[in-house]
Design a protein around this motif. Structure first.
Motif, PDB file in Angstrom:
ATOM      1  N   GLU A 179       0.837  -1.203   0.000  1.00 20.68           N
ATOM      2  CA  GLU A 179       0.000   0.000   0.000  1.00 20.68           C
ATOM      3  C   GLU A 179       0.869   1.249   0.000  1.00 20.68           C
ATOM      4  OE1 GLU A 179      -2.095  -0.796   3.564  1.00 20.68           O
ATOM      5  OE2 GLU A 179      -3.330  -2.353   2.610  1.00 20.68           O
ATOM      6  N   SER A 180       0.325   2.324  -0.576  1.00 18.30           N
ATOM      7  CA  SER A 180       1.081   3.576  -0.652  1.00 18.30           C
ATOM      8  C   SER A 180       1.190   4.216   0.725  1.00 18.30           C
ATOM      9  CB  SER A 180       0.385   4.556  -1.605  1.00 18.30           C
ATOM     10  OG  SER A 180       0.444   4.018  -2.897  1.00 18.30           O
ATOM     11  N   ALA A 181       2.367   4.757   0.996  1.00 11.86           N
ATOM     12  CA  ALA A 181       2.624   5.437   2.265  1.00 11.86           C
ATOM     13  C   ALA A 181       3.626   6.552   1.968  1.00 11.86           C
ATOM     14  CB  ALA A 181       3.193   4.449   3.282  1.00 11.86           C
ATOM     15  N   THR A 182       3.988   7.292   2.989  1.00 14.73           N
ATOM     16  CA  THR A 182       5.036   8.307   2.808  1.00 14.73           C
ATOM     17  C   THR A 182       6.003   8.219   3.983  1.00 14.73           C
ATOM     18  OG1 THR A 182       3.755  10.006   3.953  1.00 14.73           O
ATOM     19  CG2 THR A 182       3.595   9.963   1.539  1.00 14.73           C
ATOM     20  N   LEU A 183       7.214   8.668   3.728  1.00 17.84           N
ATOM     21  CA  LEU A 183       8.164   8.834   4.832  1.00 17.84           C
ATOM     22  C   LEU A 183       8.876  10.170   4.660  1.00 17.84           C
ATOM     23  CD1 LEU A 183      10.965   8.059   3.307  1.00 17.84           C
ATOM     24  CD2 LEU A 183      10.439   5.750   4.036  1.00 17.84           C
ATOM     25  N   HIS A 184       9.524  10.591   5.737  1.00 16.21           N
ATOM     26  CA  HIS A 184      10.215  11.880   5.713  1.00 16.21           C
ATOM     27  C   HIS A 184      11.603  11.742   5.102  1.00 16.21           C
ATOM     28  CE1 HIS A 184       7.503  13.437   9.125  1.00 16.21           C
ATOM     29  NE2 HIS A 184       7.202  14.050   7.997  1.00 16.21           N
ATOM     30  N   ARG A 185      11.939  12.695   4.225  1.00 15.72           N
ATOM     31  CA  ARG A 185      13.304  12.744   3.690  1.00 15.72           C
ATOM     32  C   ARG A 185      13.798  14.190   3.810  1.00 15.72           C
ATOM     33  NH1 ARG A 185      15.724   9.332  -1.188  1.00 15.72           N
ATOM     34  NH2 ARG A 185      17.840   9.598  -0.455  1.00 15.72           N
ATOM     35  N   TRP A 186      14.991  14.368   4.358  1.00 15.78           N
ATOM     36  CA  TRP A 186      15.580  15.698   4.495  1.00 15.78           C
ATOM     37  C   TRP A 186      16.504  15.941   3.305  1.00 15.78           C
ATOM     38  CZ3 TRP A 186      13.542  13.283   8.613  1.00 15.78           C
ATOM     39  CH2 TRP A 186      12.901  14.061   9.574  1.00 15.78           C
TER      40      TRP A 186
END
Ligand SMILES: C[S@@+](CC[C@H](N)C(=O)[O-])C[C@H]1O[C@@H](n2cnc3c(N)ncnc32)[C@H](O)[C@@H]1O
Length: 231
Positions: A179-186
């Motif tokens: 399933e689609s998700a998001t994570l943080h990227r700096w």
């Protein structure tokens, strides 16, 4: 506060390669395409040194250093159960010179003051962890004379410029179930990284841009090195 991830968003990363490529890599590159440019010499002479890979994934870089650069020990640290599992399947036999650690890097670094000569992240935890937590923890875990090195994106993969301040972007990821998700990227500009490193007490900060080469998702790499606060 240390980020707690409940779903492993790194479940799929490197899995196809791990099924068919079990070798210890004979090279180590910092550039995004992993094909050319500077290599482990950026870390200095590792003979007898205690090293940690922050966000090691399947631990291919760490395995290369353990086999080819005679460190006392490389700790390959990763918070993802899937990545730690892949690393264990591929390289557990390289113990004790390669030590596979299943942990969040901020917690691990805070728990090991003055333990390391060299810390590095090759598009690893430095990209995906709040640098206001990670960089002070890294400074705390380095010995006097120690160094931190990391490669990170100089711009977004879309081509958009990096952030002019300490802001994370939400980038696409997949749950283990697909399933689609998001994570943080700096993805931060050079001066933002150098300001953060200065605030964490680092000295002798160097930055270098490694140009993008051809490939499906070309990107310029920002390679940054910095010294222990007391050096
Ligand atoms: C893009 S992968 C890179 C892996 C490896 N450095 C490589 O070049 O293949 C990023 C890795 O960082 C790990 N990571 C991100 N944040 C982390 C954290 N705070 N603590 C430990 N591992 C982390 C993820 O689990 C993932 O395996």
């Amino acid at each position: 506060m240390t980020r707690v991830t409940t779903t492993d968003l790194w479940h799929h990363y490197g899995r196809a390669r791990a099924a068919q490529d079990r070798a210890v890599p004979d090279s180590f590159h910092w550039a995004w395409d992993q094909q050319a440019g500077p290599g482990p010499e950026v870390l200095g002479d590792l003979t007898g040194k205690t090293v940690a890979d922050l966000g090691a994934g399947a631990a291919r870089h760490a395995a290369h250093l353990a086999v080819h650069h005679a460190p006392d020990r490389v700790d390959a640290v990763d918070a993802s159960p899937a990545q730690h599992g892949l690393a264990t399947t591929l390289y557990a036999d390289l113990a004790p010179r390669l030590h596979l650690v299943h942990a969040d890097v901020v917690a691990h670094l805070r728990a090991h003051p003055g333990a390391y000569d060299v810390l590095y992240s090759n598009f690893g935890a430095v990209d995906f962890t709040d640098p206001r937590e990670l960089l002070p923890a890294a400074a705390h875990a380095l010995r006097p004379g120690g160094r931190l090195a990391f490669s990170t994106l100089a711009h977004y993969l879309s081509g958009q410029p990096a952030q002019p301040d300490v802001t994370a972007a939400e980038v696409p990821a997949k749950t283990p179930e697909g399933e689609s998700a998001t994570l943080h990227r700096w993805v931060l500009r050079k001066h933002v990284w150098t300001d953060l490193l200065n605030q964490a007490g680092f000295t002798d900060i160097h930055t270098e841009e490694l140009p993008a080469t051809n490939g499906p998702r070309p990107a310029t790499t920002l390679l940054i090195t910095a010294g222990h606060p007391t050096t």
